[in-house]
Design a protein around this motif. Structure first.
Motif, PDB file in Angstrom:
ATOM      1  N   ASN A 141       0.844  -1.143  -0.038  1.00 54.13           N
ATOM      2  CA  ASN A 141       0.106  -0.039  -0.035  1.00 54.13           C
ATOM      3  C   ASN A 141       0.880   1.242   0.146  1.00 54.13           C
ATOM      4  N   LEU A 142       1.963   1.269   0.614  1.00 47.42           N
ATOM      5  CA  LEU A 142       2.740   2.261   0.702  1.00 47.42           C
ATOM      6  C   LEU A 142       3.814   2.295  -0.458  1.00 47.42           C
ATOM      7  N   LYS A 171      -2.742   6.880   0.800  1.00 51.61           N
ATOM      8  CA  LYS A 171      -1.957   5.684   0.863  1.00 51.61           C
ATOM      9  C   LYS A 171      -2.458   5.214   2.342  1.00 51.61           C
ATOM     10  N   ARG A 174      -5.656   3.126   2.597  1.00 49.62           N
ATOM     11  CA  ARG A 174      -5.760   2.051   1.620  1.00 49.62           C
ATOM     12  C   ARG A 174      -6.143   0.939   2.524  1.00 49.62           C
TER      13      ARG A 174
END
Length: 242
Positions: A141-142, A171, A174
């Motif tokens: 996600n990051l 982010k 997410r």
């Protein structure tokens, strides 16, 4: 759907105001729980964004699923529907909470309380899940690339970049979706992210076996009874003998 139709499940979220609870329930495709008595096994518990104590309490309850509050359009309605249909526990968190909470330990404690995880398997499951969550957050996600490093000066720089990345609301919100179920004598734990994915065959074990970073997949393979990576690297499913 096991245990009845979809409408048997209801959304409860006592710490959210009525409008937000109604909005989330509609996005998840479920009714809001009424004020009357109901079994925890029919409840999808929604917690406020970042509400770690509420998450911990919900994990130790008998609710059917747990969903952390998120911006409109970001909630895991399809995954929730599939999990409820299959009788799987689903815990859907924002990236920020999944990272800041000791999520692996809390999730495993919840599985232990629910009778899904034998105490003898707890150490291996928790360590493997910890590595899976790190991968899902940092590399998924990051999209940070690299890994937590051994050199203190690099580590400080990495942590500063991590803090800055988590400040990005796109982010940070997410989803990290954790699910668990028992089948064929095994506990299965799945971790899914919303990142760009990767080719698991391209990851090689670290040359330095004593390295403190870069060993996530190897640890998961060794500590579990099976690791399957799917969805282009976005989903890792661990199995443990029970």
């Amino acid at each position: 759907m096991k245990g009845g139709g979809k409408m048997d499940f209801q959304v409860a979220g006592e710490t959210l105001d009525k409008a937000e609870r109604t909005r989330i329930a509609a996005e998840l495709g479920l009714p809001v729980a009424d004020a009357g008595p109901h079994g925890e096994g029919t409840i999808v518990r929604v917690i406020a964004e970042g509400a770690a104590p509420d998450l911990i309490a919900a994990l130790r309850s008998g609710c059917a699923a747990i969903v952390e509050q998120g911006p409109p359009g970001t909630l895991p309605s399809a995954k929730l529907s599939a999990a409820l249909a299959d009788g799987h526990l689903l815990v859907s968190l924002t990236t920020r909470l999944a990272w800041t909470l000791d999520t692996a330990a809390q999730f495993c404690e919840g599985l232990l309380v629910r009778g899904l995880l034998p105490a003898a398997v707890r150490h291996d499951a928790e360590l493997s899940l910890h590595e899976a969550i790190i991968n899902a957050v940092l590399h998924g996600n990051l999209a940070m690339g690299g890994s937590l490093v051994d050199d203190p000066s690099q580590f400080d720089a990495f942590c500063q970049r991590l803090t800055a990345t988590l400040a990005d609301p796109d982010k940070a919100t997410r989803r990290i979706d954790l699910s668990a179920w028992v089948a064929d004598g095994k506990l299965h734990i799945r971790v899914a992210d919303q990142g760009g994915g990767y080719d698991p065959d391209s990851i090689r074990p670290p040359v330095n076996v004593e390295a403190k970073s870069g060993r996530g997949l190897e640890i998961m393979r060794v500590m579990s009874a099976g690791l399957t990576v799917t969805d282009g690297g976005r989903t890792a499913t661990l199995a443990f003998m029970v």
